[in-house]
Design an enzyme around this catalytic site. Structure first.
Site, PDB file in Angstrom:
ATOM      1  N   LYS A  22      28.954 -40.609  -0.318  1.00 42.00           N
ATOM      2  CA  LYS A  22      30.149 -41.447  -0.325  1.00 42.00           C
ATOM      3  C   LYS A  22      30.713 -41.586   1.091  1.00 42.00           C
ATOM      4  O   LYS A  22      31.017 -42.683   1.556  1.00 42.00           O
ATOM      5  CB  LYS A  22      31.186 -40.794  -1.257  1.00 42.00           C
ATOM      6  CG  LYS A  22      32.323 -41.701  -1.621  1.00 42.00           C
ATOM      7  CD  LYS A  22      33.250 -41.053  -2.633  1.00 42.00           C
ATOM      8  CE  LYS A  22      32.574 -40.878  -3.960  1.00 42.00           C
ATOM      9  NZ  LYS A  22      33.447 -40.411  -5.029  1.00 42.00           N
ATOM     10  N   ARG A  92      38.402 -36.904  -2.561  1.00 42.66           N
ATOM     11  CA  ARG A  92      37.235 -37.080  -3.444  1.00 42.66           C
ATOM     12  C   ARG A  92      36.055 -36.283  -2.923  1.00 42.66           C
ATOM     13  O   ARG A  92      35.852 -36.163  -1.729  1.00 42.66           O
ATOM     14  CB  ARG A  92      36.774 -38.540  -3.462  1.00 42.66           C
ATOM     15  CG  ARG A  92      37.722 -39.513  -4.073  1.00 42.66           C
ATOM     16  CD  ARG A  92      37.247 -40.906  -3.684  1.00 42.66           C
ATOM     17  NE  ARG A  92      38.183 -41.924  -4.057  1.00 42.66           N
ATOM     18  CZ  ARG A  92      38.050 -42.707  -5.126  1.00 42.66           C
ATOM     19  NH1 ARG A  92      37.020 -42.569  -5.918  1.00 42.66           N
ATOM     20  NH2 ARG A  92      38.943 -43.621  -5.396  1.00 42.66           N
ATOM     21  N   GLY A 101      30.526 -38.551 -11.747  1.00 41.57           N
ATOM     22  CA  GLY A 101      31.367 -37.821 -12.698  1.00 41.57           C
ATOM     23  C   GLY A 101      31.256 -36.322 -12.604  1.00 41.57           C
ATOM     24  O   GLY A 101      31.931 -35.614 -13.325  1.00 41.57           O
ATOM     25  N   MET A 103      31.728 -34.298  -9.839  1.00 35.06           N
ATOM     26  CA  MET A 103      32.682 -33.605  -8.985  1.00 35.06           C
ATOM     27  C   MET A 103      34.073 -34.187  -9.223  1.00 35.06           C
ATOM     28  O   MET A 103      34.228 -35.165  -9.930  1.00 35.06           O
ATOM     29  CB  MET A 103      32.269 -33.789  -7.531  1.00 35.06           C
ATOM     30  CG  MET A 103      30.825 -33.438  -7.280  1.00 35.06           C
ATOM     31  SD  MET A 103      30.486 -31.708  -7.611  1.00 35.06           S
ATOM     32  CE  MET A 103      31.390 -30.995  -6.269  1.00 35.06           C
ATOM     33  N   ARG A 336      27.318 -47.555  -3.231  1.00 26.20           N
ATOM     34  CA  ARG A 336      26.148 -46.668  -3.315  1.00 26.20           C
ATOM     35  C   ARG A 336      25.037 -47.420  -4.038  1.00 26.20           C
ATOM     36  O   ARG A 336      25.310 -48.419  -4.718  1.00 26.20           O
ATOM     37  CB  ARG A 336      26.492 -45.373  -4.070  1.00 26.20           C
ATOM     38  CG  ARG A 336      26.964 -45.633  -5.474  1.00 26.20           C
ATOM     39  CD  ARG A 336      27.336 -44.355  -6.184  1.00 26.20           C
ATOM     40  NE  ARG A 336      28.016 -44.666  -7.426  1.00 26.20           N
ATOM     41  CZ  ARG A 336      28.596 -43.775  -8.195  1.00 26.20           C
ATOM     42  NH1 ARG A 336      28.606 -42.515  -7.849  1.00 26.20           N
ATOM     43  NH2 ARG A 336      29.174 -44.130  -9.310  1.00 26.20           N
ATOM     44  N   HIS A 454      31.889 -43.177 -17.994  1.00 25.54           N
ATOM     45  CA  HIS A 454      31.062 -41.989 -17.777  1.00 25.54           C
ATOM     46  C   HIS A 454      29.879 -41.969 -18.728  1.00 25.54           C
ATOM     47  O   HIS A 454      28.725 -41.781 -18.323  1.00 25.54           O
ATOM     48  CB  HIS A 454      31.941 -40.747 -17.965  1.00 25.54           C
ATOM     49  CG  HIS A 454      31.203 -39.467 -17.820  1.00 25.54           C
ATOM     50  ND1 HIS A 454      30.693 -38.796 -18.905  1.00 25.54           N
ATOM     51  CD2 HIS A 454      30.844 -38.765 -16.729  1.00 25.54           C
ATOM     52  CE1 HIS A 454      30.074 -37.716 -18.478  1.00 25.54           C
ATOM     53  NE2 HIS A 454      30.152 -37.668 -17.165  1.00 25.54           N
ATOM     54  N   ARG A 561     -10.336 -33.541 -27.379  1.00 29.81           N
ATOM     55  CA  ARG A 561     -10.454 -32.173 -27.919  1.00 29.81           C
ATOM     56  C   ARG A 561     -11.039 -32.277 -29.322  1.00 29.81           C
ATOM     57  O   ARG A 561     -10.330 -32.669 -30.256  1.00 29.81           O
ATOM     58  CB  ARG A 561      -9.075 -31.521 -28.002  1.00 29.81           C
ATOM     59  CG  ARG A 561      -8.405 -31.226 -26.666  1.00 29.81           C
ATOM     60  CD  ARG A 561      -7.008 -30.711 -26.928  1.00 29.81           C
ATOM     61  NE  ARG A 561      -6.396 -30.069 -25.794  1.00 29.81           N
ATOM     62  CZ  ARG A 561      -5.449 -30.613 -25.027  1.00 29.81           C
ATOM     63  NH1 ARG A 561      -5.032 -31.849 -25.281  1.00 29.81           N
ATOM     64  NH2 ARG A 561      -4.919 -29.941 -24.038  1.00 29.81           N
ATOM     65  N   GLU A 744     -10.991 -23.382 -16.257  1.00 30.63           N
ATOM     66  CA  GLU A 744      -9.686 -22.982 -16.793  1.00 30.63           C
ATOM     67  C   GLU A 744      -9.526 -21.465 -16.843  1.00 30.63           C
ATOM     68  O   GLU A 744      -8.586 -20.945 -17.423  1.00 30.63           O
ATOM     69  CB  GLU A 744      -9.461 -23.609 -18.176  1.00 30.63           C
ATOM     70  CG  GLU A 744     -10.581 -23.388 -19.169  1.00 30.63           C
ATOM     71  CD  GLU A 744     -10.357 -24.124 -20.499  1.00 30.63           C
ATOM     72  OE1 GLU A 744      -9.222 -24.519 -20.793  1.00 30.63           O
ATOM     73  OE2 GLU A 744     -11.346 -24.284 -21.236  1.00 30.63           O
ATOM     74  N   SER A 763     -13.701 -30.170 -14.898  1.00 33.87           N
ATOM     75  CA  SER A 763     -12.393 -30.691 -15.314  1.00 33.87           C
ATOM     76  C   SER A 763     -11.449 -29.499 -15.403  1.00 33.87           C
ATOM     77  O   SER A 763     -11.719 -28.543 -16.133  1.00 33.87           O
ATOM     78  CB  SER A 763     -12.518 -31.398 -16.662  1.00 33.87           C
ATOM     79  OG  SER A 763     -11.240 -31.811 -17.071  1.00 33.87           O
ATOM     80  N   CYS A 830      -7.373 -32.133 -16.695  1.00 36.87           N
ATOM     81  CA  CYS A 830      -7.021 -32.573 -18.048  1.00 36.87           C
ATOM     82  C   CYS A 830      -5.936 -31.704 -18.675  1.00 36.87           C
ATOM     83  O   CYS A 830      -5.541 -31.923 -19.811  1.00 36.87           O
ATOM     84  CB  CYS A 830      -8.256 -32.639 -18.941  1.00 36.87           C
ATOM     85  SG  CYS A 830      -9.002 -31.041 -19.208  1.00 36.87           S
ATOM     86  N   TYR A 850      -9.845 -37.923 -10.760  1.00 34.48           N
ATOM     87  CA  TYR A 850      -8.940 -38.473 -11.773  1.00 34.48           C
ATOM     88  C   TYR A 850      -7.992 -37.398 -12.317  1.00 34.48           C
ATOM     89  O   TYR A 850      -8.225 -36.202 -12.122  1.00 34.48           O
ATOM     90  CB  TYR A 850      -9.737 -39.077 -12.945  1.00 34.48           C
ATOM     91  CG  TYR A 850     -10.482 -38.055 -13.784  1.00 34.48           C
ATOM     92  CD1 TYR A 850      -9.862 -37.422 -14.859  1.00 34.48           C
ATOM     93  CD2 TYR A 850     -11.802 -37.703 -13.489  1.00 34.48           C
ATOM     94  CE1 TYR A 850     -10.543 -36.470 -15.612  1.00 34.48           C
ATOM     95  CE2 TYR A 850     -12.480 -36.758 -14.231  1.00 34.48           C
ATOM     96  CZ  TYR A 850     -11.845 -36.142 -15.293  1.00 34.48           C
ATOM     97  OH  TYR A 850     -12.490 -35.194 -16.033  1.00 34.48           O
TER      98      TYR A 850
HETATM   99  C1  PEP Z   1      -6.246 -26.618 -20.661  1.00 37.40           C
HETATM  100  O1  PEP Z   1      -6.378 -25.428 -20.934  1.00 37.40           O
HETATM  101  O2  PEP Z   1      -5.630 -27.041 -19.683  1.00 37.40           O
HETATM  102  C2  PEP Z   1      -6.815 -27.634 -21.570  1.00 37.40           C
HETATM  103  C3  PEP Z   1      -6.740 -28.916 -21.281  1.00 37.40           C
HETATM  104  O3  PEP Z   1      -7.326 -27.206 -22.728  1.00 37.40           O
HETATM  105  P1  PEP Z   1      -6.454 -26.803 -24.006  1.00 37.40           P
HETATM  106  O4  PEP Z   1      -5.056 -27.226 -23.723  1.00 37.40           O
HETATM  107  O5  PEP Z   1      -7.052 -27.510 -25.138  1.00 37.40           O
HETATM  108  O6  PEP Z   1      -6.640 -25.317 -24.052  1.00 37.40           O
HETATM  109 MG    MG Z   2      -7.904 -24.841 -22.356  1.00 38.09          MG
END
Ligand code: PEP
Ligand code: MG
Length: 879
Positions: A22, A92, A101, A103, A336, A454, A561, A744, A763, A830, A850
């Site tokens: 401000k 202010r 709203g 502060m 702002r 608000h 899955r 994993e 992955s 993933c 990816y």
């Molecule tokens: C993970 O473990 O990140 C995964 C994608 O497999 P899940 O969540 O099915 O264990």
């Molecule tokens: Mg897993």
């Protein structure tokens, strides 16, 4: 000595961290010659000094304030505390990042008995002077001494009721004198002290109150919700007052330079005649649309429009401007970047590009990724709406459709939401204290307040459906009831449906449809796609999910899955039979049935993918999720398997595990029962051949879960390759396919170079990787993580945003080691982190191919990936 206080003329818009948003903008507007009432800013450094010195405002800082006050007296020709010609100021808060709203603000500071009379004589307007004084006592009491405002409101209501007044503007000078006396009494009772008459004391207390409010509960909650660092502190803006409450040629309002709900071009705002700033924001009176100002004060209106254009072009963004008109003279009190819905954000950013104001890159960076959720919310089903009963209509303050149960207090809303109830928070008007209740609710409904109240501003920021100013309803906060215009009374817990896009309130629950996205969305997303380097895939287990994700722009499946394909009530019986089978023959019989089901699904996915990547993960069922639990389930299974109940029970007991998440799941299951993965590989390849024969390109990725060692992968790969090659031989066809692994388990990261010898892709399953790196159970950690946040041990849930230094370091190690074996190894993510913008930034930097996430997060991931690429480009340019 260090400088803590700055005149407006000393600052600029670049100094947000020191002067707060401000203050920096007030300084900027002063410097570009806009009509800003003069003032000065106490810096955020002073707030930190106050916090660091045990909540003590240093004498040196206050001395500096006094010097600037003297300067302000010179600029205005008025004297602070002088009855004959009093200088009044507003105090202010102003954080570096907008916290609407959150502060506290005090207006009309400097008034006391003597200066009020002096002001009345000077302006020849006793009524306005007294009105300002009573407002000041209330605000000061509320902000500085936390006296609940309803005590003041009650005193006001009593006088209004006794005189049959509809509005505050009908109060006479005598009424106001009585009100001032009543307010002072409330103040004395609450604080044990008389209302302070010394303006310097008032000022000091107000500054301290602003500093204190930086750490109040609602500010802390807001910062947590918006990821704002507590170490910034707030600045304090002291500005000479201008008066919007000096009759019908005065007023106050808020205007946006474009519509903050839709993004449409043209000013959008509202104002109140004969009122002061907080009246609009607090929603106590319902304001008039800005267009009517054109009729009432055309010159002022034109000047306002010119200023709107000037500010928008100066800041190159949609502005939210606060103004006051004092006897037909326009003043700008704040500008702002305006808060806006996701729809508006996209519309405005794309329009700005079309108007040549900003680049496409800038447009992409401007959109808050998380805000896109708003576009993806459901709406009401048209056919259901036709049958639904509209019971009230209010202002469509924040779009979206919501159905829920009504609760009247923020704390009740929080509790109900924690019990899993979808809650509509119902208030006459919301205040910052309600923030937690609003955050936990599905929607917000208020009886009072306008589009900039608000409730409206905060709900829009949160992307929640909100209907404000719904005066058709009588809300009793005390009784916890809504009385409809028909007289029907709704009690706490009753169901309502709100349409935040039309302002319609429906009785009961109205059926909803999926969200629809359109307008400039596709254009923006196309720009994102040209910038991003990460491909965005989807975690989809069913053709329906995949279909949705394709509409959102998914470039393939990153994780299917297969165990999720069996969650269906009928299918799960077969999985249970497979798990409980006691011999190979028994298992193979069930597997044959499961294979047919899998093939049907895989064919559908391959057809839908139409040549895009499809990554199918072989079975990884944590046993506890699939074993029968109820006696009914056990009985049915016994029946289906032609066994006795006690035989089944015994087998269930044999299979029960103390730590199922660390148990006989993933590849471990296939090492004991290789026929399971063989069946799945056959199902994948046979389906691929069918679809290939239909003329569709297929190249399945077969993924093995929970690999910790190269030997596990070698063993399984050999089994499934054999099965696949038998099919190729039988069908006299060869199709391309890849076999890869999930990474994993920490050991897999450490030995990634070895594992890569057997894998065509990696992955990262960052869910399990986080679980196993921290040793936090994925299923139970939320129970204690709140304590970690409270003690600042963790600032974020590591299952939501990747822990870069720990889990992230393991990912990085696996990437490096994997590439040592295969320089071009395909790698993606993933785990849930694949849809989290901050994590996506990290994965981009690692140069992965990816990320894969749930369907609704695909557009968010596309934008986040583009932003990651742009930020990276910027960083490289700096280096
Ligand atoms: C993970 O473990 O990140 C995964 C994608 O497999 P899940 O969540 O099915 O264990
Ligand atoms: Mg897993």
């Amino acid at each position: 000595m260090r400088k803590f206080v700055y005149q407006f003329s000393e600052g600029s818009k670049e100094m947000k961290h020191l002067l707060g948003g401000k203050g920096a903008n007030l300084a900027e507007m002063t410097n570009i010659g806009l009509p800003v009432p003069p003032g000065f800013i106490i810096s955020t450094a002073a707030c930190n000094d106050y916090t660091d010195s045990n909540k003590h405002l240093s004498e040196d800082i206050f001395e500096e304030v006094k010097i600037h006050l003297a300067e302000l007296e010179k600029q205005t020709g008025k004297i602070f505390g002088l009855a004959e010609n009093p200088l009044l100021v507003s105090v202010r808060s102003g954080a570096p990042f907008s916290m609407p709203g959150m502060m506290d603000t005090v207006l009309n500071l400097g008034l006391n008995d003597a200066t009020t009379n002096g002001l009345a004589d000077l302006t020849n307007d006793q009524r306005s002077a007294f009105d300002s004084y009573r407002r000041f006592i209330q605000m000061f009491g509320d902000v500085v001494f936390e006296i609940p405002s309803y005590q003041f409101e009650q005193a006001l209501s009593r006088i209004k009721k006794a005189n049959h007044y509809q509005s505050d503007t009908e109060l006479t000078t005598t009424d106001l004198t009585d009100l001032i006396a009543a307010y002072k009494q409330i103040f004395q009772q609450a604080t044990g002290e008389a209302f302070p008459q010394d303006p310097l004391k008032q000022l000091k207390l107000a500054i301290i109150a602003v500093f204190k409010s930086w750490m109040n509960h609602r500010a802390v909650v807001y910062r947590r919700l918006h990821d704002i660092d507590a170490s910034y502190g707030t600045a304090v803006n002291i500005q000479s007052m201008v008066f919007g409450n000096t009759g019908e040629t005065s007023g106050t309002g808020i205007t946006f330079t474009r519509n903050p709900s839709t993004g449409e071009k043209g000013v959008f705002g509202e104002f109140l005649l004969n009122a002061q700033g907080e009246d609009v924001v607090a929603g106590i009176r319902t304001p008039e649309p800005i267009a009517t100002l054109k009729e009432r004060m055309p010159t002022v209106y034109n000047e306002l429009i010119t200023i709107c254009t000037l500010l928008e072009n100066h800041y190159l963004d949609m502005q939210d401007i606060e103004f006051t008109i004092e006897k037909e003279k326009l003043y700008v009190l704040q500008t702002r970047n305006g808060k806006r819905t996701a729809k508006a954000a996209i519309q405005i950013a794309v329009d700005f590009v079309h108007e040549g104001k900003i680049t496409k890159e800038e447009a992409l960076i401007r959109i808050e990724t998380k805000q896109l959720h708003q576009l993806l919310h459901p709406a009401f089903l048209e056919s259901a709406l036709k049958k639904a009963e509209i019971v009230a209509h209010g202002l469509p303050a924040s779009p979206g459709a919501a159905t829920g149960h009504i609760y009247f207090e923020a704390k009740d809303a929080v509790q109900a939401a924690e019990r899993g109830i979808s809650v509509i928070l119902v208030r006459n008007e919301t205040s910052p204290e309600d923030i937690e209740g609003m955050a936990k609710s599905t929607a917000i409904l208020t009886a009072q307040g306008g589009m900039t109240s608000h409730a409206a501003v905060v709900a829009r920021g949160m992307g929640k459906c909100c209907i404000a100013g719904c005066s058709d309803l009588t809300i009793s906060q005390q009784e916890k009831t809504i009385t409809l215009s028909t007289g029907e009374i709704l009690q706490e817990g009753a169901a309502l449906s709100l349409d935040g896009s039309t302002g319609n309130v429906y009785l009961g629950k109205v059926e909803q449809t999926e969200a629809s996205i359109g307008g400039h969305f596709d254009e923006l997303m196309a720009w994102a796609d040209t910038e991003k380097q990460l491909a965005i895939r989807v975690n989809a287990d069913t053709p329906a999910d995949f279909q949705k994700a394709l509409l959102f722009g998914a470039e393939g499946i990153g994780l299917c899955r297969t165990e999720h394909m069996f969650f269906d009530e009928k299918r799960i019986l077969f999985v249970r039979q497979m798990i409980l089978a006691e011999s190979l023959t028994e298992r193979e019989t069930v597997l044959a049935s499961l294979k047919e089901m899998q093939k049907e699904d895989f064919r559908a996915l391959f057809r839908m993918a139409d040549g895009r990547s499809v990554n199918i993960r072989l079975l990884d069922p944590p046993l506890h999720e699939f074993l029968p639990k109820s006696s009914q389930e056990i009985e049915q299974l016994a029946n289906d398997m032609h066994k006795t109940v006690s035989q089944v029970k015994k087998r269930v007991q044999e299979l029960a595990e103390a730590n199922p998440m660390l148990g006989h799941r993933g590849c471990r299951l296939a090492i004991t029962f290789p026929e399971i993965y063989r069946m799945q590989a056959e199902a994948i390849i046979e389906s691929a051949i069918t679809v290939y024969d239909e003329g569709i390109k297929v190249h399945p990725e077969i993924m093995i879960p929970l690999i910790a060692t190269k030997n596990e992968l070698s063993f399984i790969k050999k089994e499934i390759k054999q099965a696949i090659h038998t099919i190729f031989d039988r069908e006299r066809v060869i199709l391309p396919y890849d076999i890869g692994t999930m990474i994993e388990i920490p050991r897999a990261c450490i030995t990634a170079d070895e594992i890569a010898e057997e894998a065509q892709f990696f992955s990262f399953g960052t869910n399990d990787l986080t679980q196993l790196t921290y040793g936090f159970s994925r299923d139970d950690a939320t129970k204690f993580l709140a304590d970690y946040y409270q003690h600042n041990i963790l600032s974020k849930d590591p299952f939501m945003t990747i822990d870069k230094t720990g889990v992230g370091a393991l990912v990085e190690m696996a990437v490096t080691r994997g590439r040592m074996t295969h320089a071009n190894l395909k790698m993606g993510v993933c785990g849930e982190h694949g849809g989290d913008p901050e994590s996506i930034q990290f994965f981009h930097q690692l140069g992965l191919s990816y990320v894969s996430c749930s369907p609704y997060r695909v557009p968010i991931a596309r934008l986040a990936a583009a932003q990651a690429a742009l930020n990276h480009k910027k960083q490289l340019a700096i280096q």
